[in-house]
Design an enzyme around this catalytic site. Sequence first.
Site, PDB file in Angstrom:
ATOM      1  N   SER A 254      85.968   7.824   8.348  1.00 52.58           N
ATOM      2  CA  SER A 254      86.962   8.694   7.718  1.00 52.58           C
ATOM      3  C   SER A 254      88.190   8.693   8.594  1.00 52.58           C
ATOM      4  O   SER A 254      88.199   8.105   9.673  1.00 52.58           O
ATOM      5  CB  SER A 254      86.412  10.113   7.621  1.00 52.58           C
ATOM      6  N   LYS A 255      89.200   9.368   8.108  1.00 53.95           N
ATOM      7  CA  LYS A 255      90.464   9.421   8.858  1.00 53.95           C
ATOM      8  C   LYS A 255      90.225   9.953  10.265  1.00 53.95           C
ATOM      9  O   LYS A 255      90.929   9.639  11.191  1.00 53.95           O
ATOM     10  CB  LYS A 255      91.455  10.334   8.125  1.00 53.95           C
TER      11      LYS A 255
END
Length: 485
Positions: A254-255
């Site tokens: 994920s980010k």
Amino acid sequence: MSDIRVRFAPSPTGQIHIGNIRTALFNYLFAKENNGTFILRVEDTDQERSTSEFEEVIQQEMNWLGLKWDEGVQVGGEYGPYRQMERLELYQQYIQQLLDQDLVYRCYCTPEELEQMREKQRQNDEAPRYTGKCRNLTAAKREELESEGRKPVIRFKVPQQEKEIIVKDLVKGDVSFSSEVIDDFVLVKSDGIPTYNFAVVIDDYLMEISHVIRGEDHLSNTPKQQLLYDAFGWEAPQFAHLSMILGSDKSKLSKRSGEAYVYVSQYRENGYLPEALINFLALLGWSPDSEEELFTQEEIIEQFSLAGVTKSPAVFDVEKLNWMNGMYIRNADLEQIVNLAIPYLEEAGYNLEDKSKEWLELVVDTVRGSIDYIAEITEQVDLFFGEIEYEDYDQVVETFREDQVDLVLETLKEKVVNLNSLTPQKIKGMLKEAMNELPVGGRLFYHPLRFALTGQGSGPELYNIISILGKEEVINRLDKALALI
Ligand code: GLU
């Protein structure tokens, strides 16, 4: 074309995630390998978040990667339209069929009522689910609720008798779900827009999709879809759910996972080569028979099979991607790399106007061995532009003051002055000659020279550097060094 028909069905609600493009790639490879059809369908029923700009982003990134679709938005086909919001009439037709068969029902519960229901269930330690309150409303009761202005959703009547639903998955094997854990899910929202689970079944059926290849985050939706196929009396496509992609910290990519970019656009913008990204992504969850890691797209298509797709999650190893991309950069056609590099150089403020094509080619060729992605090139070329700066001034001066350095630099200056053409080849010969004539060689020769010409202790080959700098600049830099001795 064979009967194999697969689709990539993104929702245009944001930048395209690397996990999603891996799904697109596996669908594409599977289609190519089987001489099948690869379809791009846009699932835009989330009207609040879907935009045509994001749809364009999807198309742009797929085009960049060469994931050409045979049918779908933009290119058309016989099974269109390929945007769900353009297919509302079709969903309407099929929901009517289910209503007529009494397989679905209208539910008038408001969001507040649903929340109360869930709250109560939480208090009783029960899993939150729809209780089926509106399942058996009389016509009169329905009319009453409608006269209050309530707009119903349409829910599926999940069989009340517990039964096992088995999803035969080509990657995960048989996965069993109990119908008990599935509540009467919504097929059509109160605004008349279908939900994902409903639209996806209608579309996959009407588009004659043979294999649904998608991320495992949809595995839990599959029994619901299976129930719908059963309700219509349709045969479900075959399913293949791809395992998650994890970051190096083993949590979902994920980010927040840090080092790896999560959006395709970020790889494009930083100068990753599409061929390299495809090669890397193909190996994220698919193991070829051989130990090899570098594959052309043709080789991947030839070898790809769903049987080689791994059950366990794939770990996104950025270092491996960078290594791979670096390999592609070094092996690519020089002109391609030069063309890719120019915008980065200009953006970084380097003036290329008075530079020849040959000069730029030599610069790029000289430094491409030390970059992993094209954006990094701007850090490598500084020494070829403008004034020289010594990275560690004291160390440089100390080196210059070592024994015989003045002789080395003077000799070189003289030789450069006398050269009429500064091709790398000529300079190579000249350096050799100088070393033979001088009483010092090896490190004592190269080290001060490198400091004088680049200000740094290491870097590209000196003969390339001299050739790139040109006579005048080489002399300037040697003079500057000599002045410090
Ligand atoms: N629109 C869904 C998504 O982007 C598609 C899932 C599917 O392939 O069925 O996750």
